[in-house]
Design a protein around this motif. Sequence first.
Motif, short mmCIF file in Angstrom:
data_model
loop_
_atom_site.label_atom_id
_atom_site.label_comp_id
_atom_site.label_asym_id
_atom_site.label_seq_id
_atom_site.Cartn_x
_atom_site.Cartn_y
_atom_site.Cartn_z
N PHE A 288 4.45 -2.36 0.94
CA PHE A 288 3.29 -1.73 0.32
C PHE A 288 3.73 -0.68 -0.71
CE2 PHE A 288 3.44 2.39 2.52
CZ PHE A 288 4.26 2.11 3.59
N ARG A 289 2.81 -0.40 -1.63
CA ARG A 289 3.10 0.57 -2.68
C ARG A 289 2.82 1.98 -2.15
NH1 ARG A 289 0.34 -3.70 -4.83
NH2 ARG A 289 1.42 -4.90 -6.47
N ASP A 290 3.78 2.87 -2.40
CA ASP A 290 3.64 4.24 -1.92
C ASP A 290 4.29 5.19 -2.91
OD1 ASP A 290 4.92 6.15 0.91
OD2 ASP A 290 3.24 6.52 -0.43
N SER A 291 3.44 5.95 -3.61
CA SER A 291 3.93 6.96 -4.56
C SER A 291 4.91 6.37 -5.55
CB SER A 291 4.57 8.12 -3.80
OG SER A 291 3.67 8.70 -2.89
N GLY A 292 4.56 5.25 -6.13
CA GLY A 292 5.37 4.66 -7.17
C GLY A 292 6.53 3.83 -6.70
N LYS A 293 6.73 3.72 -5.41
CA LYS A 293 7.80 2.88 -4.89
C LYS A 293 7.22 1.90 -3.88
CE LYS A 293 9.05 6.28 -1.34
NZ LYS A 293 8.60 5.51 -0.18
N VAL A 294 8.05 0.97 -3.48
CA VAL A 294 7.63 -0.03 -2.49
C VAL A 294 8.30 0.29 -1.16
CG1 VAL A 294 7.64 -2.48 -1.88
CG2 VAL A 294 7.23 -1.78 -4.25
N ASP A 295 7.48 0.41 -0.14
CA ASP A 295 7.99 0.75 1.18
C ASP A 295 7.69 -0.40 2.14
OD1 ASP A 295 8.00 4.01 2.85
OD2 ASP A 295 9.17 2.17 3.19
N TYR A 296 8.24 -0.33 3.33
CA TYR A 296 8.13 -1.43 4.31
C TYR A 296 7.56 -0.90 5.62
CZ TYR A 296 9.66 -4.64 7.96
OH TYR A 296 9.70 -5.46 9.03
N LEU A 297 6.73 -1.71 6.24
CA LEU A 297 6.17 -1.32 7.52
C LEU A 297 6.02 -2.56 8.40
CD1 LEU A 297 4.85 0.90 9.29
CD2 LEU A 297 2.66 0.22 8.29
N VAL B 104 -1.42 1.21 5.40
CA VAL B 104 -1.63 -0.19 5.77
C VAL B 104 -2.37 -0.25 7.10
CG1 VAL B 104 -0.50 -2.35 6.38
CG2 VAL B 104 0.45 -0.93 4.55
N GLN B 105 -3.38 -1.08 7.14
CA GLN B 105 -4.13 -1.26 8.38
C GLN B 105 -4.29 -2.73 8.68
OE1 GLN B 105 -7.88 0.94 7.94
NE2 GLN B 105 -7.18 2.32 9.55
N LEU B 106 -4.21 -3.06 9.96
CA LEU B 106 -4.50 -4.40 10.44
C LEU B 106 -5.68 -4.29 11.38
CD1 LEU B 106 -1.54 -4.73 9.42
CD2 LEU B 106 -1.18 -6.30 11.34
N ILE C 173 -1.11 -3.25 -0.71
CA ILE C 173 -0.19 -4.31 -0.33
C ILE C 173 0.60 -4.81 -1.54
CG2 ILE C 173 0.04 -6.56 0.77
CD1 ILE C 173 -1.03 -4.32 2.56
N PHE C 174 1.91 -4.86 -1.40
CA PHE C 174 2.75 -5.48 -2.42
C PHE C 174 3.03 -6.93 -2.04
CE2 PHE C 174 5.59 -5.58 -5.91
CZ PHE C 174 6.69 -6.32 -5.53
N SER C 175 3.44 -7.12 -0.82
CA SER C 175 3.62 -8.48 -0.32
C SER C 175 3.64 -8.44 1.21
CB SER C 175 4.89 -9.12 -0.86
OG SER C 175 6.03 -8.49 -0.33
N ILE C 176 3.35 -9.59 1.80
CA ILE C 176 3.42 -9.73 3.25
C ILE C 176 4.39 -10.85 3.57
CG2 ILE C 176 2.14 -10.21 5.35
CD1 ILE C 176 -0.37 -9.19 3.94
N ASN C 177 5.37 -10.56 4.36
CA ASN C 177 6.35 -11.58 4.73
C ASN C 177 5.90 -12.25 6.01
OD1 ASN C 177 8.57 -13.18 4.87
ND2 ASN C 177 9.96 -11.58 5.54
N HIS C 178 6.39 -11.80 7.10
CA HIS C 178 6.06 -12.41 8.38
C HIS C 178 4.70 -11.93 8.88
CE1 HIS C 178 5.94 -12.06 12.81
NE2 HIS C 178 6.51 -13.24 12.80
N MET C 179 3.95 -12.86 9.47
CA MET C 179 2.75 -12.49 10.21
C MET C 179 2.74 -13.27 11.50
SD MET C 179 -0.42 -11.72 7.67
CE MET C 179 -1.15 -10.75 8.98
N GLY C 180 2.09 -12.68 12.48
CA GLY C 180 2.04 -13.37 13.75
C GLY C 180 1.00 -12.81 14.68
N TRP C 181 0.79 -13.53 15.76
CA TRP C 181 -0.09 -13.10 16.84
C TRP C 181 0.73 -13.00 18.12
CZ3 TRP C 181 -5.10 -11.61 16.28
CH2 TRP C 181 -5.78 -11.98 15.12
N TYR C 182 0.47 -11.92 18.86
CA TYR C 182 1.08 -11.71 20.16
C TYR C 182 -0.06 -11.49 21.15
CZ TYR C 182 5.52 -10.92 17.72
OH TYR C 182 6.65 -11.05 16.96
#
Length: 123
Positions: free
Chosen positions: A101-110, A2-4, A28-37
């Motif tokens: 995000f999708r990673d090797s057949g599973k969904v992971d979080y970052l 995943v890159q921003l 990307i599987f889904s994006i929950n929170h997004m923000g700017w700092y």
Amino acid sequence: QVQLVESGGGLVQPGGSLRLSCAVSGSIFSINHMGWYRQAPGKERELVVSDNRNSGTNYADFVKGRFTFSRDNAKNTVYLQMNSLKPEDTAVYYCNAEVYFRDSGKVDYLDAWGKGILVTVSS
């Protein structure tokens, strides 16, 4: 996986406008929170605006009425329209996203961050 990537920063005169963009890429599987700092020289990083499905969009008091957050879910991109800029808005602006995000057949979080982009407000 995943890159921003932020774009749109630069030098602007007081009272001017800039629009920052942040594109999220990867499996990307889904994006929950997004923000700017942002982080000004010699100061701690502070929240500018946060957006999530449950609580909506919330702005820091110091940008209310001047900055506008928007989101293009189809492009996995968010924007920060900054108007009536002041010298005290000078800072490095960071994009943040809670990404599943999708990673090797599973969904992971970052909890992902961009590298930051400099906004300088000066005459």
